[in-house]
Each structure stands twice: as C-alpha cells, then as structure tokens.
Design an enzyme around this catalytic site. Sequence first.
Site, PDB file in Angstrom:
ATOM      1  N   HIS A   1      -4.161 -14.094   9.108  1.00  0.00           N
ATOM      2  CA  HIS A   1      -3.058 -13.378   9.742  1.00  0.00           C
ATOM      3  C   HIS A   1      -3.550 -12.168  10.524  1.00  0.00           C
ATOM      4  O   HIS A   1      -2.949 -11.101  10.463  1.00  0.00           O
ATOM      5  CB  HIS A   1      -2.039 -12.963   8.682  1.00  0.00           C
ATOM      6  CG  HIS A   1      -1.533 -14.116   7.869  1.00  0.00           C
ATOM      7  ND1 HIS A   1      -0.631 -15.033   8.357  1.00  0.00           N
ATOM      8  CD2 HIS A   1      -1.827 -14.530   6.617  1.00  0.00           C
ATOM      9  CE1 HIS A   1      -0.383 -15.951   7.433  1.00  0.00           C
ATOM     10  NE2 HIS A   1      -1.094 -15.663   6.363  1.00  0.00           N
TER      11      HIS A   1
ATOM     12  N   ARG B   1       3.291 -10.440   6.826  1.00  0.00           N
ATOM     13  CA  ARG B   1       4.722 -10.352   7.134  1.00  0.00           C
ATOM     14  C   ARG B   1       5.030  -9.488   8.357  1.00  0.00           C
ATOM     15  O   ARG B   1       6.196  -9.266   8.663  1.00  0.00           O
ATOM     16  CB  ARG B   1       5.467  -9.878   5.893  1.00  0.00           C
ATOM     17  CG  ARG B   1       5.564 -11.021   4.885  1.00  0.00           C
ATOM     18  CD  ARG B   1       5.743 -10.543   3.492  1.00  0.00           C
ATOM     19  NE  ARG B   1       7.022  -9.887   3.308  1.00  0.00           N
ATOM     20  CZ  ARG B   1       7.419  -9.386   2.138  1.00  0.00           C
ATOM     21  NH1 ARG B   1       6.630  -9.467   1.099  1.00  0.00           N
ATOM     22  NH2 ARG B   1       8.576  -8.814   2.035  1.00  0.00           N
TER      23      ARG B   1
ATOM     24  N   ARG C   1      21.932  16.739  -5.298  1.00  0.00           N
ATOM     25  CA  ARG C   1      21.861  15.386  -4.737  1.00  0.00           C
ATOM     26  C   ARG C   1      22.591  14.385  -5.636  1.00  0.00           C
ATOM     27  O   ARG C   1      22.386  14.362  -6.841  1.00  0.00           O
ATOM     28  CB  ARG C   1      20.397  14.936  -4.591  1.00  0.00           C
ATOM     29  CG  ARG C   1      19.606  15.804  -3.653  1.00  0.00           C
ATOM     30  CD  ARG C   1      19.903  15.418  -2.226  1.00  0.00           C
ATOM     31  NE  ARG C   1      19.424  16.444  -1.308  1.00  0.00           N
ATOM     32  CZ  ARG C   1      19.440  16.307   0.001  1.00  0.00           C
ATOM     33  NH1 ARG C   1      19.924  15.207   0.537  1.00  0.00           N
ATOM     34  NH2 ARG C   1      19.005  17.264   0.769  1.00  0.00           N
TER      35      ARG C   1
ATOM     36  N   PRO D   1       0.806  -1.212   0.000  1.00  0.00           N
ATOM     37  CA  PRO D   1       0.000   0.000   0.000  1.00  0.00           C
ATOM     38  C   PRO D   1       0.842   1.266   0.000  1.00  0.00           C
ATOM     39  O   PRO D   1       1.717   1.434   0.850  1.00  0.00           O
ATOM     40  CB  PRO D   1      -0.819  -0.114   1.285  1.00  0.00           C
ATOM     41  CG  PRO D   1      -0.233  -1.208   2.080  1.00  0.00           C
ATOM     42  CD  PRO D   1       0.732  -1.963   1.239  1.00  0.00           C
ATOM     43  N   GLU D   2       0.604   2.111  -0.979  1.00  0.00           N
ATOM     44  CA  GLU D   2       1.234   3.424  -1.054  1.00  0.00           C
ATOM     45  C   GLU D   2       0.114   4.460  -0.885  1.00  0.00           C
ATOM     46  O   GLU D   2      -1.009   4.111  -0.526  1.00  0.00           O
ATOM     47  CB  GLU D   2       1.970   3.582  -2.392  1.00  0.00           C
ATOM     48  CG  GLU D   2       2.994   2.457  -2.621  1.00  0.00           C
ATOM     49  CD  GLU D   2       3.716   2.529  -3.955  1.00  0.00           C
ATOM     50  OE1 GLU D   2       3.847   3.639  -4.502  1.00  0.00           O
ATOM     51  OE2 GLU D   2       4.132   1.486  -4.454  1.00  0.00           O
TER      52      GLU D   2
END
Length: 276
Positions: A94, A113, A156, A2-3
């Site tokens: 889970h 996880r 950068r 998920p973003e």
Amino acid sequence: MPEMPEIETIRRSLEPHIRGRKIENVEVLLARQIKWPEPEAFVARILQEDIVGLERIGKYLLLQLSNQVSLIFHLRMTGQLVYVAAGAADASHHNRVIIYLDDGARLVFSDTRTFGTLYAMHQDELWRIRGMAEMGPEPLSEKFTAEYLAAAAAGRKTRIKSFLLDQSKVGGLGNIYVDEALFLAGVHPMRLAGSLTGDEIQRLHEAVNRVIADGIADGGTTFRDYRDGNGGKGSHQDNLFVYGRDGEACKRCGTLIAKTKVGGRGTRFCPSCQKI
DNA sequence: GCACTGTCCTGTTTGC
DNA sequence: TGCAAACAGGACAGTG
C-alpha cells in the site's frame, strides 16, 4: 494506530538514517493524500532539499528541510513511514508516496486505509494545519500540569474519554492511551469531564504522563499496522491493562474487562476499578 | 461556544 | 463455503 509514543518512536528511529540526506526524487502514488499544496507544488517544494532535522508535534511528524519548508506527515489510522536501505525491498502493498534519498535509500509512506495526510509547508503557513495550530499541551511537557488539566476540564459536560481525545485539550493522545490512562487513574470513561474531583484530576494527570512515558520506553504499541521507522514492532501491547483485553480478567482485581462505546469510539474499562 | 453525529476508507471479523 | 454487514478510529465538517 499511531499515537504520540508511536510517532516519537518513528522520529527517533528515522533520524540517524535521514538527517543530512538530500531528497533526490519523489514518487506520488496516491495524490489525494497530499493536502497542501497541490501535488505538483508539493513535490517542487521538497525536491533537491536537505533534511536538516526531525520534529514531532502531537501526532504530526515534521521533516525540516534546508529551504525552511517542513515536510509533514500525519499517519492517522494505518499510515507507516519506513526507511528502506539502498537495494533492499519494502514489504508493503500500500505504498502511497516514496521519497528517494541521495544515498540510494528511500523513505516509504504506506497507508492501507489512506486516512493519512501529507503537507509541505513554509514556516509562515503552519497555521493552515488547524489541528497542529490549535493543539493543546502534550503529556510530559511543562505546560501539561494538573492545574492545566483541572482548568481545561472545569465545567465541561462532555465525557472524560471524549475530552482526552480532543487534541485541542491534550495533544497526542489516542484511543489506546486514553483507555489505559483512565484505568490507571481509576476513572470511568463515561464520567463528565467537569465532574472530576481534584484528587481524580491529579491521578489522571499522573496516569496520562505514565502511559505515554511507558509507551515511548516500549517503542510503541503494535496491534496490527504500526511499525517504527525501521519496520520493527513495538512491545507496549504486552503491558496494556484494558485496551484490546475486553472479556479478559482485570490484572488488578480479576473482574472481566468490559467494552462499550463513548463518543463513537470503542472503549475498554474495568467495571470494578473504574466506578461510574 | 459547546456537544454530538456523520464521513472518509479498506482489511478483517462476525453472522447468516 | 460464501456472501454481506459490521467493525476498527483520527480528524474535521456539519448540525442543533
């Protein structure tokens, strides 16, 4: 994983179900995923409180409670937060934390996880979550301008792919949407952030906003684990140009999509459309 | 301050 | 067929 588009989709899908509901009970099945405060205090802070609102900051989802505490979720890789109506069964094997609501429904946090994290924070404690306190401007926000991106990238020496994944530079992006944005902008992921021209920065800014807007419009990207607040899948995976398409033909030029590693992350790109 | 690497974690895929 | 290793990656600690 998920973003920002996925978390926003979860927020929108949960809100009509849980706004105004009281938390009647909390079942903690895996205590180590509660990062602050200690699990016992965590439960005490949220028990018997009303959910008065849902917010999203980057990839964090915040449930605002009536006692000025925020119940905060970060789903990381495989976390799911699903509303299960009264009497209905939930499918996950889970489950880690279950929040029982006063209408008999429950909010189930499951995470294969177990990278996901939960917090119950007073408003004056939010600084303790460093990732949230130091988050950069989000795509589609007023602060996320091409000028900001140019200034942040200037000088950068890190790869542009790693730069975009850095939440302190741009909040809410993850591996899928970074690969997609770099493709749309025609920028190779190995380029040094500080080497991008003004024109490339402009294209990248537009591309980041576009992939996030499209992702939200499609209800997120479901490869394996992601589900919205109702347990449904997103559809943006059908509209991806490079992520998950390595070895397939580029939708623009037909060249095979390549896969490499940048900063330890799997990275897909078109060798023709994205020159080094 | 900056850039990079290792770690956490488990289900799935790949290789022998 | 069965086992072991590799892989997936967000955030953060540690290192140079």
